[in-house]
Structure formats: C-alpha cells, structure tokens
Write an enzyme that holds these catalytic residues in place. Structure first.
Site, PDB file in Angstrom:
ATOM      1  N   ARG A   1      -1.812 -10.440 -11.454  1.00  0.00           N
ATOM      2  CA  ARG A   1      -2.872 -10.807 -10.805  1.00  0.00           C
ATOM      3  C   ARG A   1      -3.636 -11.805 -11.348  1.00  0.00           C
ATOM      4  NH1 ARG A   1      -4.167  -6.764  -7.423  1.00  0.00           N
ATOM      5  NH2 ARG A   1      -3.752  -4.516  -8.035  1.00  0.00           N
TER       6      ARG A   1
ATOM      7  N   PHE B   1       7.760 -12.188  -1.140  1.00  0.00           N
ATOM      8  CA  PHE B   1       6.628 -11.506  -1.969  1.00  0.00           C
ATOM      9  C   PHE B   1       6.101 -12.396  -2.963  1.00  0.00           C
ATOM     10  CE2 PHE B   1       4.953  -8.049  -4.616  1.00  0.00           C
ATOM     11  CZ  PHE B   1       4.322  -7.480  -3.838  1.00  0.00           C
TER      12      PHE B   1
ATOM     13  N   ASP C   1      -0.469  -8.607   5.868  1.00  0.00           N
ATOM     14  CA  ASP C   1       0.575  -8.414   6.034  1.00  0.00           C
ATOM     15  C   ASP C   1       1.137  -7.550   7.228  1.00  0.00           C
ATOM     16  OD1 ASP C   1       3.510  -8.574   5.028  1.00  0.00           O
ATOM     17  OD2 ASP C   1       3.172  -6.898   3.654  1.00  0.00           O
TER      18      ASP C   1
ATOM     19  N   GLU D   1      -9.919 -10.034   2.117  1.00  0.00           N
ATOM     20  CA  GLU D   1      -8.890  -9.622   1.494  1.00  0.00           C
ATOM     21  C   GLU D   1      -7.967 -10.593   1.016  1.00  0.00           C
ATOM     22  OE1 GLU D   1      -7.175  -7.552   0.604  1.00  0.00           O
ATOM     23  OE2 GLU D   1      -6.098  -6.081   2.100  1.00  0.00           O
ATOM     24  N   ASP D   2      -7.095 -10.210   0.221  1.00  0.00           N
ATOM     25  CA  ASP D   2      -6.146 -11.197  -0.480  1.00  0.00           C
ATOM     26  C   ASP D   2      -4.965 -11.543   0.699  1.00  0.00           C
ATOM     27  OD1 ASP D   2      -4.860  -8.715  -0.415  1.00  0.00           O
ATOM     28  OD2 ASP D   2      -4.382  -8.662  -2.571  1.00  0.00           O
TER      29      ASP D   2
HETATM   30  P1  IMP Z   1      -0.858  -4.684   5.081  1.00  0.00           P
HETATM   31  O1  IMP Z   1      -1.473  -3.195   5.415  1.00  0.00           O
HETATM   32  O2  IMP Z   1       0.722  -4.532   5.431  1.00  0.00           O
HETATM   33  O3  IMP Z   1      -1.373  -5.695   5.823  1.00  0.00           O
HETATM   34  O4  IMP Z   1      -0.741  -4.748   3.615  1.00  0.00           O
HETATM   35  C1  IMP Z   1      -1.992  -5.524   2.940  1.00  0.00           C
HETATM   36  C2  IMP Z   1      -1.879  -5.123   1.436  1.00  0.00           C
HETATM   37  O5  IMP Z   1      -0.409  -5.450   0.961  1.00  0.00           O
HETATM   38  C3  IMP Z   1      -2.421  -6.213   0.806  1.00  0.00           C
HETATM   39  O6  IMP Z   1      -3.725  -5.895   0.450  1.00  0.00           O
HETATM   40  C4  IMP Z   1      -1.667  -6.501  -0.749  1.00  0.00           C
HETATM   41  O7  IMP Z   1      -2.366  -5.603  -1.550  1.00  0.00           O
HETATM   42  C5  IMP Z   1      -0.446  -5.825  -0.285  1.00  0.00           C
HETATM   43  N1  IMP Z   1       0.862  -7.000  -0.098  1.00  0.00           N
HETATM   44  C6  IMP Z   1       1.197  -7.485   0.910  1.00  0.00           C
HETATM   45  N2  IMP Z   1       2.026  -8.441   0.820  1.00  0.00           N
HETATM   46  C7  IMP Z   1       2.068  -8.699  -0.464  1.00  0.00           C
HETATM   47  C8  IMP Z   1       2.589  -9.505  -1.396  1.00  0.00           C
HETATM   48  O8  IMP Z   1       3.510 -10.519  -0.853  1.00  0.00           O
HETATM   49  N3  IMP Z   1       2.313  -9.587  -2.581  1.00  0.00           N
HETATM   50  C9  IMP Z   1       1.487  -8.423  -3.074  1.00  0.00           C
HETATM   51  N4  IMP Z   1       0.873  -7.753  -2.392  1.00  0.00           N
HETATM   52  C10 IMP Z   1       1.221  -7.666  -1.010  1.00  0.00           C
HETATM   53 MG    MG Z   2      -4.781  -5.571  -1.324  1.00  0.00          MG
END
Ligand code: IMP
Ligand code: MG
Length: 203
Positions: free
Chosen positions: A188, A175, A126, A122-123
């Site tokens: 991207r 962000f 969050d 995963e990238d």
């Molecule tokens: P989570 O479910 O809140 O952990 O979010 C994960 C997903 O939110 C990641 O796979 C990203 O696609 C997106 N995301 C969260 N933070 C960022 C950010 O700072 N930039 C871009 N995408 C983000």
């Molecule tokens: Mg993602």
C-alpha cells in the site's frame, strides 16, 4: 540507486520488505503503470472538478477502507470547499484477488448522511460489486447528492452496471498495487501504481 530487497529489485530505498518475509526464488520488479507525478496531476484535476461542481456547498468524503486512504488524503487537499471525512469498511476480497461476490459491512460511517453532499472515495472500480453495495446502502440514507470518485477503473471487469462520476485512470485487467492498493495487505505504501506481474498472469 538500484538495490535488491528480498524478492524484489527496486530502484530506490523507499520500498523495503524484511528479507525474511519474502521467500521466492524469482526476482520481481513491480512494473510501474502510473508514476506518482501523473497520479498527482490527475488527483489535482479531480479536486478542481469537485470544487467547481459543489461551489458554495459542503461535502462529506467517505473513504472506503483501507485502499482509498491515500487517494482520499491527497484528493481532500485539492478540494477547496467546506469538507468533512468519514470512513466505511467492507470485506469482499480477503487475501485473494478474486471478488467473492459477497460484500459484508465491517465498519459503518460515524455520521448521518441525510441531506448531505456525499462523495464516496474508492481506490479502484473493478467488478463493481463493492460500489454497487455501498451506493445502495448510502442512497437509502437520503443524502442530498451521492457521487463516486474512483482513482482507477478496470472497465473490462465489470459485473454490475455502475460508473463513477469522477475517474482517474482506466486501466487494463492487471492486478495493481501501490498508492493504497494492496495484495494481502502489502504494497500500500508504494508511491506509484505498479503491476504485480506474477499475480496478474495468474501465478
Ligand atoms: P469490486 O467490488 O470488484 O469492484 O472490487 C473493488 C475492490 O477490490 C477494491 O476496493 C479493491 O480493494 C479490490 N481490488 C480490485 N482490483 C484490485 C487490484 O488490481 N489491486 C488491488 N485491489 C484490487
Ligand atoms: Mg478497496
């Protein structure tokens, strides 16, 4: 060479958006948070750890579309094991930067996970909502092992108590875009991880 492209001031020509797609009176230069050289070193380090942890075994790397594609492509070439790829897609953010709290499966993996060493790639981790959902989904398919590799970790944003087994960088609550990460599908292709300041401060 410094040039101005649309709303951005960029230091080279590798990133260019058509002028007509950006209508803004402010000029913003995305601030580099993690330069490409540091990313490459970290990805190589994670690859070495995975290679050592699974020595003599096979792994399947599951990329979470679309953000993890660039990380997966680089990481895979630093893993010296028998490896295959698969991809999964979920929707959670849409075009907003707020986590909706709901995760929907958009595309499932193509292959069986049973008895395999699965590494979910995963990238960014969050709130943890996405990876908690995916971990539960894949764990139910009885893999031999299930690990998580996340390039970035915004620890302070966590809602779900989940940790990645392999983390590249812990970052502050800003962000970020680039190296696969988007805002509304853009950026991207930036080679460095950069902060989109106007979005980070709630603009
Ligand atoms: P989570 O479910 O809140 O952990 O979010 C994960 C997903 O939110 C990641 O796979 C990203 O696609 C997106 N995301 C969260 N933070 C960022 C950010 O700072 N930039 C871009 N995408 C983000
Ligand atoms: Mg993602």
């Amino acid at each position: 060479m410094v040039c101005r492209v649309g709303a951005f001031l960029v230091s080279d020509l590798s990133f260019r958006l058509p002028f007509s797609t950006i209508q803004s009176s402010s000029v913003e230069k995305p601030r580099i948070l993690i330069p490409r050289e540091q990313i490459a070193m970290k990805v190589a380090e994670i690859g070495m750890r995975i290679t050592a942890d699974f020595a003599g075994e096979s792994v399947v790397l599951i990329g979470v579309l679309k953000g993890a594609t660039i990380f997966l492509a680089d990481l895979a070439r630093q893993i010296h094991l028998d490896a295959t790829f698969d991809f999964i897609a979920v929707s959670s953010y849409g075009n907003s930067k707020q986590q909706s709290g709901e995760v929907k499966l958009v595309k499932d993996v193509d292959s069986s996970m049973q008895g395999r060493n699965v590494i979910l790639v995963e990238d960014i981790l969050d709130t943890g909502v996405t990876l908690t959902y995916l971990r539960n989904l894949l764990q139910a398919r009885q893999p031999r092992s299930l690990k998580i590799a996340a390039l970035l970790d915004k620890v302070s944003r966590r809602i779900q108590p989940i940790r990645a087994d392999y983390v590249g960088f812990e970052i502050p609550d800003e962000f970020v875009v680039g190296y696969g990460l988007d805002f509304a599908e853009r950026y991207r292709n930036l080679p460095d991880i950069s902060v989109l300041e106007s979005y980070s401060n709630g603009a």
